[in-house]
Enzyme design. Structure first.
Site, short mmCIF file in Angstrom:
data_model
loop_
_atom_site.label_atom_id
_atom_site.label_comp_id
_atom_site.label_asym_id
_atom_site.label_seq_id
_atom_site.Cartn_x
_atom_site.Cartn_y
_atom_site.Cartn_z
N THR A 96 1.70 3.87 1.83
CA THR A 96 2.74 4.57 2.40
C THR A 96 3.92 2.83 3.26
O THR A 96 4.48 3.79 3.99
CB THR A 96 1.96 4.56 3.74
OG1 THR A 96 1.00 3.62 4.67
CG2 THR A 96 1.09 6.24 3.60
N LYS A 97 3.34 1.77 2.59
CA LYS A 97 4.07 1.11 3.56
C LYS A 97 5.73 1.05 2.98
O LYS A 97 6.40 1.88 2.00
CB LYS A 97 3.98 0.10 3.21
CG LYS A 97 2.41 -0.57 3.07
CD LYS A 97 2.26 -0.61 4.97
CE LYS A 97 1.10 -1.40 5.45
NZ LYS A 97 0.29 0.13 5.49
N ASN A 98 6.92 0.13 4.37
CA ASN A 98 8.32 0.07 3.06
C ASN A 98 8.30 0.29 2.18
O ASN A 98 9.60 0.61 1.52
CB ASN A 98 8.76 -0.91 4.23
CG ASN A 98 8.42 -0.35 5.58
OD1 ASN A 98 8.10 1.34 5.92
ND2 ASN A 98 9.74 -0.61 6.74
N TYR B 114 0.88 -1.26 0.08
CA TYR B 114 -0.38 -0.14 0.14
C TYR B 114 1.11 1.39 -0.05
O TYR B 114 2.55 1.03 0.30
CB TYR B 114 -1.31 -0.04 1.39
CG TYR B 114 -2.00 1.48 1.24
CD1 TYR B 114 -2.61 1.01 1.07
CD2 TYR B 114 -1.65 2.26 3.10
CE1 TYR B 114 -3.33 3.17 0.78
CE2 TYR B 114 -2.21 3.46 2.75
CZ TYR B 114 -3.02 3.76 2.15
OH TYR B 114 -4.15 4.67 2.14
#
Ligand SMILES: Cc1ncc(COP(=O)(O)O)c(C=O)c1O
Length: 380
Positions: A182-184, A180
C-alpha cells in the site's frame, strides 16, 4: 460487505508488466543490473550518494542498526506511534527500544522527550515520519550531535517528503523505506535504504547477502570465482523483478503526489469544519508525502465509526494503536498504560480514511457523508 470505497488501490499496469517481461527475457531474476539501476535512480531522487535495495523496510532498519554496531546492551530511542516493525527491527538487532511520547498535533516523535530519555546506553534515535510528515530532523540532529548518537530514519511512509529543506536521509546515518503493497512506491513487498556513508554501505551490502563476497550477478559477469563468508549476514537482497516494478513508478511519484495533495485538500475542506474531528497538523515549509489520510476523533466514537463506515461500504484502517500496548511489547519491555499519554490518546482516536491517487472525487463525498452520518447516529 459490499465495498463502495476501497481503502487503497494500486495503479500498477502495462508499464510495470512490460518491465517485468524484460527481466524474464534476461538471464538474471535475482539481484542484478535492474536492481542497480533502481538503486541509482532512487539515490538520485533523494539526492543521496548511495541506495541499497532490500526485501523490506524492517530488514533495512535491522541491517542499519547492525552496521552501526548497535546490539545487546544498547538502547535505541523511538516512538510508540508507529507500526510494530520499528520496534521489531531494534529487538532483532538485539538492542532495547526505548519509547518516548509524541507531539500532540502531528503524532511524530517529540525531540524534547528524546533528549530527556538519553542514558549512557543510548546509541541511536529511530524517528518515524508518521503518515508521510518528516519529523523535525534539524532538532533531532542537534540532540544526536550533542550526545554522539546515530540516527536511523523509519521513512516507510515518506519518500517524497521535505521539511525545512530536509529530505529523508539528509541528516541521518541511514534512512529506510518500505515498498509494501500500500506504500506510495510499491512492488508488493520490498524496501531500500539510503546513506551518504560509503564505508557503511559496504557493510550493509555484505549484511544484505549472507556476508558473502560474491553474488549471482558477479558470477554471471566474471565467471565463477571462489567466495568467502566474511560476516554473519541476512537474506535481504531485492531481486530484479521487484526492481523492474519500481523503476517506472519513480517517474510518476511527482504527479501522484500532486493528486494526493489535491485529495487531501478536498478532505480537509469537508472535514475541517467538523469541530469534533482533528486533522493532524502540517508545519509550514513542509512537503507532506501524503501516504495516509488519518483523522483523530473522539475515542468513544472511534470503533463505532470504523463499524459504521464498514456497514456503509467504506473501508478504513487504524494507523496506529500505540505499540507499547501490544501484548508482546508489554511483556518484553514492561511499559504500562499511561506511559505515553499522547501516543495512547492518538492510538485510541485515529482512523485512516480511503486515500490513493486516482481516487474519484465523489468517493470523498461518499466517505465524508458517511462520517457525518455515523457521528450523528452516535449522538442521537
Ligand atoms: C511506519 C512503518 N515502519 C515500518 C514498516 C515496515 O515496512 P516493511 O513491511 O517494508 O518491512 C511499515 C510498514 O507498513 C510502516 O508503516
Amino acid at each position: 460487505m459490499t465495498i463502495r470505497v476501497p481503502f487503497y488501490r494500486h495503479d500498477l499496469g502495462e508499464r510495470e508488466l512490460g518491465a517485468i517481461a524484460e527481466v524474464f527475457r534476461g538471464p538474471i531474476l535475482t539481484t542484478g543490473d535492474v536492481v542497480t539501476e533502481f538503486e541509482k535512480a532512487f539515490a538520485a531522487y533523494l539526492g543521496r550518494r548511495h541506495a541499497l535495495a532490500v526485501t523490506s523496510c524492517t530488514g533495512a532498519m535491522h541491517m542499519a542498526l547492525l552496521a552501526l554496531n548497535i546490539g545487546p546492551g544498547d538502547e535505541v530511542i523511538t516512538t510508540p506511534m508507529t507500526f510494530i516493525a520499528t520496534a521489531a527491527a531494534i529487538l532483532e538487532a538485539g538492542a532495547k527500544p526505548v519509547f518516548v511520547d509524541v507531539e500532540p498535533d502531528t503524532g511524530n516523535i517529540d525531540a524534547k522527550a528524546v533528549e530527556a530519555a538519553i542514558t549512557p546506553r543510548t546509541k541511536a534515535i529511530l524517528p518515524v515520519h508518521l503518515y508521510g510528515l518528516l519529523c523535525d530532523m534539524r532538532a533531532l540532529r542537534k540532540v544526536a550531535d550533542a550526545h554522539g548518537l546515530a540516527i536511523v530514519e523509519d521513512s516507510a511512509h515518506c519518500v517524497e517528503g521535505i521539511r525545512d529543506g530536509v529530505r529523508p536521509g539528509a541528516l541521518s546515518d541511514v534512512a529506510c523505506f518500505s515498498f509494501y503493497a500500500t506504500k506510495n512506491l510499491t512492488c508488493g513487498e520490498g524496501g531500500a535504504l539510503v546513506t551518504d556513508n560509503s564505508e557503511l554501505l559496504e557493510s550493509l551490502r555484505m549484511l544484505r547477502l549472507h556476508g558473502m563476497t560474491k553474488s549471482a550477478a558477479d558470477r554471471h559477469r566474471e565467471g565463477y570465482q571462489h567466495w568467502d563468508m566474511k560476516i554473519l549476514g541476512w537474506k535481504y537482497n531485492m531481486d530484479n523483478i521487484q526492481a523492474a516494478i519500481l523503476i517506472p513508478q519513480l517517474q510518476r511519484l511527482v504527479v501522484k503526489l500532486v493528486d494526493r495533495e489535491r485529495l487531501a485538500r478536498r478532505y480537509n475542506e469537508r472535514l475541517g469544519r467538523l469541530n469534533w474531528l482533528q486533522i493532524p497538523a502540517v508545519p509550514k515549509d513542509t512537503v507532506h508525502a501524503r501516504h495516509l489520510y488519518p483523522v483523530w476523533i473522539d475515542a468513544a466514537l472511534r470503533d463505532r465509526m470504523i463499524k459504521g463506515l464498514q456497514e456503509r461500504g467504506v473501508q478504513t484502517v487504524v494507523n496506529y494503536r500505540a505499540i507499547h500496548q501490544t501484548s508482546y511489547l508489554r511483556q518484553e519491555l514492561g511499559y504500562k498504560d499511561g506511559a505515553f499519554p499522547i501516543a495512547e490518546s492518538i492510538g485510541d482516536r485515529a482512523i485512516s480514511l480511503p486515500f490513493y491517487p486516482g481516487m474519484p472525487d465523489d468517493y470523498i463525498d461518499i466517505v465524508c457523508d458517511a462520517v457525518e452520518q455515523v457521528a450523528a447516529e452516535a449522538r442521537s
